[in-house]
Design a protein around this motif. Sequence first.
Motif, PDB file in Angstrom:
ATOM      1  N   THR A 130      -9.314   8.647  -0.841  1.00  0.00           N
ATOM      2  CA  THR A 130      -8.545   9.897  -0.830  1.00  0.00           C
ATOM      3  C   THR A 130      -9.084  10.571   0.577  1.00  0.00           C
ATOM      4  N   VAL A 131      -8.106  10.916   1.292  1.00  0.00           N
ATOM      5  CA  VAL A 131      -8.395  11.730   2.548  1.00  0.00           C
ATOM      6  C   VAL A 131      -7.729  13.070   2.231  1.00  0.00           C
ATOM      7  N   PHE A 132      -8.729  14.100   2.752  1.00  0.00           N
ATOM      8  CA  PHE A 132      -8.407  15.468   2.461  1.00  0.00           C
ATOM      9  C   PHE A 132      -8.082  16.221   3.823  1.00  0.00           C
ATOM     10  N   LEU A 133      -7.149  17.191   3.665  1.00  0.00           N
ATOM     11  CA  LEU A 133      -7.217  18.245   4.896  1.00  0.00           C
ATOM     12  C   LEU A 133      -7.401  19.621   4.272  1.00  0.00           C
ATOM     13  N   GLN A 134      -8.804  20.050   4.584  1.00  0.00           N
ATOM     14  CA  GLN A 134      -8.834  21.506   4.480  1.00  0.00           C
ATOM     15  C   GLN A 134      -8.299  22.335   5.377  1.00  0.00           C
ATOM     16  N   MET A 135      -7.496  23.268   5.045  1.00  0.00           N
ATOM     17  CA  MET A 135      -6.974  24.113   5.624  1.00  0.00           C
ATOM     18  C   MET A 135      -7.353  25.561   5.641  1.00  0.00           C
ATOM     19  N   ASN A 136      -7.878  26.420   6.443  1.00  0.00           N
ATOM     20  CA  ASN A 136      -8.480  27.619   6.450  1.00  0.00           C
ATOM     21  C   ASN A 136      -7.528  28.589   7.439  1.00  0.00           C
ATOM     22  N   ALA A 137      -7.690  29.754   7.109  1.00  0.00           N
ATOM     23  CA  ALA A 137      -7.149  30.958   8.153  1.00  0.00           C
ATOM     24  C   ALA A 137      -5.504  30.467   8.417  1.00  0.00           C
ATOM     25  N   LEU A 138      -4.825  30.219   7.375  1.00  0.00           N
ATOM     26  CA  LEU A 138      -3.655  29.479   7.595  1.00  0.00           C
ATOM     27  C   LEU A 138      -2.630  30.623   8.193  1.00  0.00           C
ATOM     28  N   LYS A 139      -1.834  30.133   9.265  1.00  0.00           N
ATOM     29  CA  LYS A 139      -0.709  31.144   9.842  1.00  0.00           C
ATOM     30  C   LYS A 139       0.646  30.587   9.449  1.00  0.00           C
ATOM     31  N   ALA A 140       1.442  31.824   9.662  1.00  0.00           N
ATOM     32  CA  ALA A 140       2.905  31.365   9.276  1.00  0.00           C
ATOM     33  C   ALA A 140       3.364  30.007  10.265  1.00  0.00           C
ATOM     34  N   GLU A 141       2.785  29.672  11.313  1.00  0.00           N
ATOM     35  CA  GLU A 141       3.229  28.649  12.182  1.00  0.00           C
ATOM     36  C   GLU A 141       2.642  27.333  11.558  1.00  0.00           C
TER      37      GLU A 141
ATOM     38  N   VAL B  83       0.710  -1.201  -0.074  1.00  0.00           N
ATOM     39  CA  VAL B  83       0.073  -0.009   0.017  1.00  0.00           C
ATOM     40  C   VAL B  83       1.047   1.104   0.149  1.00  0.00           C
ATOM     41  N   GLN B  84       0.567   2.285  -0.758  1.00  0.00           N
ATOM     42  CA  GLN B  84       1.276   3.641  -0.817  1.00  0.00           C
ATOM     43  C   GLN B  84       0.344   4.638  -0.539  1.00  0.00           C
ATOM     44  N   LEU B  85       0.798   5.606   0.122  1.00  0.00           N
ATOM     45  CA  LEU B  85       0.076   6.958   0.155  1.00  0.00           C
ATOM     46  C   LEU B  85       0.739   8.053  -0.490  1.00  0.00           C
ATOM     47  N   GLN B  86       0.150   8.904  -1.012  1.00  0.00           N
ATOM     48  CA  GLN B  86       0.661   9.927  -1.904  1.00  0.00           C
ATOM     49  C   GLN B  86       0.120  11.378  -1.638  1.00  0.00           C
ATOM     50  N   ALA B  87       0.825  12.203  -0.861  1.00  0.00           N
ATOM     51  CA  ALA B  87       0.265  13.232  -0.502  1.00  0.00           C
ATOM     52  C   ALA B  87       0.565  14.554  -1.439  1.00  0.00           C
ATOM     53  N   SER B  88      -0.380  15.297  -1.574  1.00  0.00           N
ATOM     54  CA  SER B  88      -0.145  16.541  -2.527  1.00  0.00           C
ATOM     55  C   SER B  88      -1.028  17.749  -2.034  1.00  0.00           C
ATOM     56  N   GLY B  89      -0.837  18.885  -2.951  1.00  0.00           N
ATOM     57  CA  GLY B  89      -1.663  19.886  -2.504  1.00  0.00           C
ATOM     58  C   GLY B  89      -1.049  21.176  -1.868  1.00  0.00           C
ATOM     59  N   GLY B  90       0.206  20.745  -1.642  1.00  0.00           N
ATOM     60  CA  GLY B  90       1.086  21.550  -0.831  1.00  0.00           C
ATOM     61  C   GLY B  90       1.377  23.147  -1.597  1.00  0.00           C
ATOM     62  N   GLY B  91       1.797  23.968  -1.072  1.00  0.00           N
ATOM     63  CA  GLY B  91       2.227  25.278  -1.871  1.00  0.00           C
ATOM     64  C   GLY B  91       2.620  26.397  -1.041  1.00  0.00           C
TER      65      GLY B  91
ATOM     66  N   ASP C 126      -4.992  32.682   3.913  1.00  0.00           N
ATOM     67  CA  ASP C 126      -5.455  31.679   2.944  1.00  0.00           C
ATOM     68  C   ASP C 126      -5.855  30.392   3.084  1.00  0.00           C
ATOM     69  N   SER C 127      -6.538  29.723   2.197  1.00  0.00           N
ATOM     70  CA  SER C 127      -6.647  28.383   2.356  1.00  0.00           C
ATOM     71  C   SER C 127      -6.138  27.443   1.559  1.00  0.00           C
ATOM     72  N   LEU C 128      -6.031  26.257   1.882  1.00  0.00           N
ATOM     73  CA  LEU C 128      -5.407  25.334   1.154  1.00  0.00           C
ATOM     74  C   LEU C 128      -5.918  23.816   1.445  1.00  0.00           C
ATOM     75  N   THR C 129      -5.913  22.844   0.423  1.00  0.00           N
ATOM     76  CA  THR C 129      -6.364  21.765   0.571  1.00  0.00           C
ATOM     77  C   THR C 129      -5.402  20.547   0.156  1.00  0.00           C
ATOM     78  N   LEU C 130      -4.872  19.788   1.179  1.00  0.00           N
ATOM     79  CA  LEU C 130      -4.231  18.757   0.852  1.00  0.00           C
ATOM     80  C   LEU C 130      -4.853  17.431   0.550  1.00  0.00           C
ATOM     81  N   SER C 131      -4.397  16.594  -0.241  1.00  0.00           N
ATOM     82  CA  SER C 131      -5.014  15.299  -0.506  1.00  0.00           C
ATOM     83  C   SER C 131      -3.857  14.179  -0.273  1.00  0.00           C
ATOM     84  N   CYS C 132      -4.418  13.027   0.043  1.00  0.00           N
ATOM     85  CA  CYS C 132      -3.848  11.812   0.608  1.00  0.00           C
ATOM     86  C   CYS C 132      -4.407  10.819  -0.271  1.00  0.00           C
ATOM     87  N   SER C 133      -3.556  10.226  -1.411  1.00  0.00           N
ATOM     88  CA  SER C 133      -4.466   9.194  -2.205  1.00  0.00           C
ATOM     89  C   SER C 133      -3.769   7.784  -1.917  1.00  0.00           C
TER      90      SER C 133
END
Length: 114
Positions: free
Chosen positions: A76-87, A1-9, A15-22
């Motif tokens: 796929t599992v998602f991580l919706q990230m809102n109100a992102l901070k420097a930390e 089994v392999q997991l592949q994460a994507s969506g960073g930037g 801002d918001s960003l959504t990560l995916s793990c397939s």
Amino acid sequence: VQLQASGGGLVRPGDSLTLSCSASRSISSFGAIHWYRQAPGKQIEPVALINNRGITHYRDSVKGRFTISRDDAKDTVFLQMNALKAEDTAIYYCYTNIEGVNIWGQGTLVTVSS
């Protein structure tokens, strides 16, 4: 089994960003699927998890801003990230354990900077 994460930037604070793990196979039989992150110079830390009943847990610092979800039809599992901070800047990894075997995705870099 392999997991592949994507969506960073590179994004700005707030801002918001959504990560995916397939996954390379059906996740419906998986237990919990986790997101971890490792900030520069720091230890890896858990961010969120979702189990196969859809129950979720978050670290305190992301509660109310991040949402983990899963789409079993897309394996796929998602991580919706809102109100992102420097930390929140870190390499984000997805992880699961199948029959005692630790399986990590390769990581995706999220940089939050103005």
